[in-house]
Design a protein around this motif. Sequence first.
Motif, short mmCIF file in Angstrom:
data_model
loop_
_atom_site.label_atom_id
_atom_site.label_comp_id
_atom_site.label_asym_id
_atom_site.label_seq_id
_atom_site.Cartn_x
_atom_site.Cartn_y
_atom_site.Cartn_z
N MET A 68 0.85 -1.20 0.00
CA MET A 68 0.00 0.00 0.00
C MET A 68 0.89 1.25 0.00
N ASN A 69 0.76 2.06 -1.02
CA ASN A 69 1.58 3.26 -1.14
C ASN A 69 0.92 4.40 -0.36
N PHE A 70 1.13 4.39 0.94
CA PHE A 70 0.44 5.36 1.81
C PHE A 70 1.46 6.19 2.58
N ASN A 71 1.33 7.51 2.50
CA ASN A 71 2.15 8.40 3.32
C ASN A 71 1.37 9.69 3.56
N PHE A 72 1.99 10.63 4.24
CA PHE A 72 1.28 11.86 4.62
C PHE A 72 0.77 12.64 3.41
N GLU A 73 1.54 12.61 2.32
CA GLU A 73 1.17 13.39 1.14
C GLU A 73 0.04 12.74 0.34
N CYS A 74 -0.27 11.49 0.64
CA CYS A 74 -1.31 10.76 -0.08
C CYS A 74 -2.64 11.52 -0.03
N SER A 75 -3.32 11.60 -1.17
CA SER A 75 -4.60 12.32 -1.21
C SER A 75 -5.77 11.39 -1.53
N ASP A 76 -5.49 10.09 -1.55
CA ASP A 76 -6.52 9.09 -1.83
C ASP A 76 -7.31 8.81 -0.55
N LEU A 77 -8.54 9.30 -0.51
CA LEU A 77 -9.38 9.16 0.69
C LEU A 77 -9.57 7.70 1.09
N ASN A 78 -9.69 6.82 0.10
CA ASN A 78 -9.91 5.40 0.41
C ASN A 78 -8.72 4.80 1.18
N LEU A 79 -7.51 5.21 0.82
CA LEU A 79 -6.33 4.71 1.53
C LEU A 79 -6.29 5.24 2.97
N TRP A 80 -6.70 6.48 3.15
CA TRP A 80 -6.77 7.05 4.51
C TRP A 80 -7.82 6.32 5.34
N LEU A 119 -1.79 18.70 10.30
CA LEU A 119 -2.87 17.70 10.38
C LEU A 119 -4.24 18.33 10.18
N GLN A 120 -4.41 19.57 10.63
CA GLN A 120 -5.67 20.29 10.38
C GLN A 120 -5.86 20.50 8.88
N THR A 121 -4.79 20.89 8.21
CA THR A 121 -4.84 21.11 6.76
C THR A 121 -5.16 19.82 6.02
N LYS A 122 -4.51 18.73 6.43
CA LYS A 122 -4.76 17.44 5.78
C LYS A 122 -6.20 16.97 6.03
N ALA A 123 -6.69 17.20 7.24
CA ALA A 123 -8.07 16.81 7.57
C ALA A 123 -9.07 17.56 6.67
N LYS A 124 -8.84 18.85 6.45
CA LYS A 124 -9.73 19.64 5.58
C LYS A 124 -9.67 19.11 4.16
N GLU A 125 -8.46 18.76 3.72
CA GLU A 125 -8.27 18.24 2.36
C GLU A 125 -9.04 16.94 2.16
N LEU A 126 -9.10 16.11 3.20
CA LEU A 126 -9.75 14.81 3.09
C LEU A 126 -11.26 14.87 3.34
N SER A 127 -11.73 15.97 3.91
CA SER A 127 -13.15 16.09 4.26
C SER A 127 -13.97 16.63 3.10
N SER A 128 -15.25 16.28 3.11
CA SER A 128 -16.19 16.79 2.11
C SER A 128 -17.54 16.91 2.79
N GLU A 129 -18.57 17.24 2.01
CA GLU A 129 -19.92 17.35 2.58
C GLU A 129 -20.37 16.02 3.18
N ASN A 130 -19.97 14.94 2.53
CA ASN A 130 -20.41 13.61 2.97
C ASN A 130 -19.45 12.92 3.92
N GLU A 131 -18.26 13.45 4.05
CA GLU A 131 -17.21 12.76 4.81
C GLU A 131 -16.46 13.75 5.69
N THR A 132 -16.43 13.48 7.00
CA THR A 132 -15.67 14.34 7.89
C THR A 132 -14.46 13.60 8.41
N PHE A 133 -13.30 14.16 8.15
CA PHE A 133 -12.04 13.61 8.65
C PHE A 133 -11.47 14.64 9.61
#
Length: 219
Positions: free
Chosen positions: A1-13, A164-178
Amino acid sequence: MNFNFECSDLNLWKEALSSYSSRIESLNKPNLISFDDFYRNQLPPILHNRNPNPYITTTELSKLMQWKLTRGKWRPRLLDFVSSLDEAVVKSASEKAFKSLPDISKAVSELTVLKGVGPATASAVLAAFAPDLAPFMSDEAMVAALGNSKDYSLKQYLLFANKLQTKAKELSSENETFTPSDVERALWSSAIGTKLLASHPDADSKVNTSKSSKRKRKP
């Protein structure tokens, strides 16, 4: 699994976050499962039920410290310091800290007047109360977000929390809160999974096999 902090794939998170409980179990540390349940599921509502003047007790802070040290590095002197803190002093410091939010810097500073409580422990207290604002400063998440976990200063925590606040905003949407705390747990979970695979290449398959066999075994 290619997962790190820069990853923007919500499914991997989400995958990393969902494996958190099994990673806790896989560490096989005495009482960690019950400490983690206390920290994540019991303590937050206890604190919020004390509104409008929420605080933490010495007993709760001591249990939180046991969670922190069991999930990370065991340092018994810190637990001794925290367990012997005066109840009124802990209540006063934590009340001031919670009232200081959303000013994380001030909140951490209010808590670190307590002997044995540094920015990392203070962050654990704040994360239990405001997971959408203050993530726990774990070694694993620090390494993932900032590249190292050697500096446990307030300044470093503020950099960490902001990332981490910035990353959480990036991963969040109307339907998903990270939340920032979700980000921390996902990073911790991924790091522990990597360590487990390095030391026991079949560890993941064992966890998955035991899970599937449990599902199949019906009375």
